[in-house]
Design an enzyme around this catalytic site. Structure first.
Site, short mmCIF file in Angstrom:
data_model
loop_
_atom_site.label_atom_id
_atom_site.label_comp_id
_atom_site.label_asym_id
_atom_site.label_seq_id
_atom_site.Cartn_x
_atom_site.Cartn_y
_atom_site.Cartn_z
N ARG A 17 -0.71 9.27 -4.68
CA ARG A 17 -1.20 7.97 -4.19
C ARG A 17 -2.51 7.58 -4.84
O ARG A 17 -3.35 8.43 -5.14
CB ARG A 17 -1.37 8.01 -2.66
N CYS A 36 -9.81 -1.01 -3.46
CA CYS A 36 -10.20 -2.21 -2.71
C CYS A 36 -10.21 -3.41 -3.66
O CYS A 36 -10.88 -3.38 -4.70
CB CYS A 36 -11.57 -2.01 -2.08
#
Length: 278
Positions: A232, A236
């Site tokens: 993963r 942001c």
């Protein structure tokens, strides 16, 4: 065998140590393509010109790699200009009916208004790869742009970025944990339609708009994947008015459905006032 594609004269000759693309196992992985020509130009270009040039550079890179735009499986677009509707119009005209899965996010700083990354299938001469596209899975909110919810090729599933929409963009859980669960439920529904599931996910990319919510996100995420945690990346970005977006690459489970998908796409026009990341 890994083949590296350099930068031929006349196409996207950006000063960079990265190859334009990597070809391996029947797939092409491109570097980010930007609106840059090999010969600097004096005239100023607008956003539409930048979009067209970035897509032209992508097409040239894919052709050099033994692929093409119609074999594109997954597109990731990074914008510094918020004019998503204008981008969608040009993008749809370029790709036509061969719509890849896609994720589009805003980044705060870049030398370019747009950068496009692509994963594509190699076109094997007279034997083209089997590419299956899910336009709009049953029960899912209508897509709001020119993209497939998922594309299946080479035994792999490439999804578009999923958001916490239930029946529509306006129908979303109010709390953040609920948004995460709904987004993961949407991701799972598309994977099941593609002949896969969460247990077969190899890589997840998560786009958050509030870094303070990462801890809460991790808790819900861990519950969903349990012991089958994929690789993963979380970052942001800006996604207009959406709290998060999740995309993945998964392997097809044993016994996937055969033949093309028959679900008709249900595209909804996107305006500047009602825009979402695609």
């Amino acid at each position: 065998m890994i083949r590296r594609i350099g930068t031929p004269d006349g196409v996207n000759a950006r000063s960079s140590p990265s190859p334009r693309a990597i070809v391996a196992n029947g797939l092409v992985f491109t570097s980010g393509q930007v609106p840059l020509r090999s010969v600097p130009e004096d005239e100023s270009r607008n956003f539409a010109d930048d979009v067209r040039l970035a897509l032209e550079n992508l097409a040239a890179t894919l052709e050099e790699s033994g692929s093409s735009l119609k074999h594109a499986l997954k597109i990731t677009t990074f914008l510094t200009d918020p004019r998503l509707a204008e981008y969608n119009e040009i993008y749809a005209d370029v790709f036509g009916e061969n719509l890849p899965a896609r994720t589009t996010v805003m980044v705060s700083e870049s030398d370019y208004s747009i950068e496009i990354h692509c994963i594509a299938a190699v076109a094997h001469g007279q034997k083209p790869p089997l590419i299956r596209r899910i336009a709009n899975a049953p029960g899912m909110a209508p897509v709001l742009g020119p993209y497939s919810q998922a594309v299946v090729a080479n035994g792999m599933v490439f999804t578009s970025g999923q958001i916490p929409a239930r029946t529509s963009m306006q129908d979303q859980p109010e709390d953040f944990a609920g948004k995460v669960r709904q987004t993961l439920a949407n991701l799972e529904a598309i994977l099941l339609e593609a002949g896969s599931d969460l247990a077969h996910v190899a890589k997840v990319t998560t786009y958050l708009t509030d870094p303070e919510q990462l801890v809460e996100y991790n808790g819900v995420y861990a519950e969903a994947f349990e012991s089958t945690l994929p690789a993963r990346t979380s970052c942001c970005v800006g996604i207009w008015d959406i709290a998060l977006e999740i995309e993945c690459i998964a392997f097809v489970a044993d016994g996937p459905p055969q033949g093309p998908f028959t679900h008709e796409p249900k595209f909804v026009s996107v305006t500047q006032e009602a825009v979402q990341a695609c």
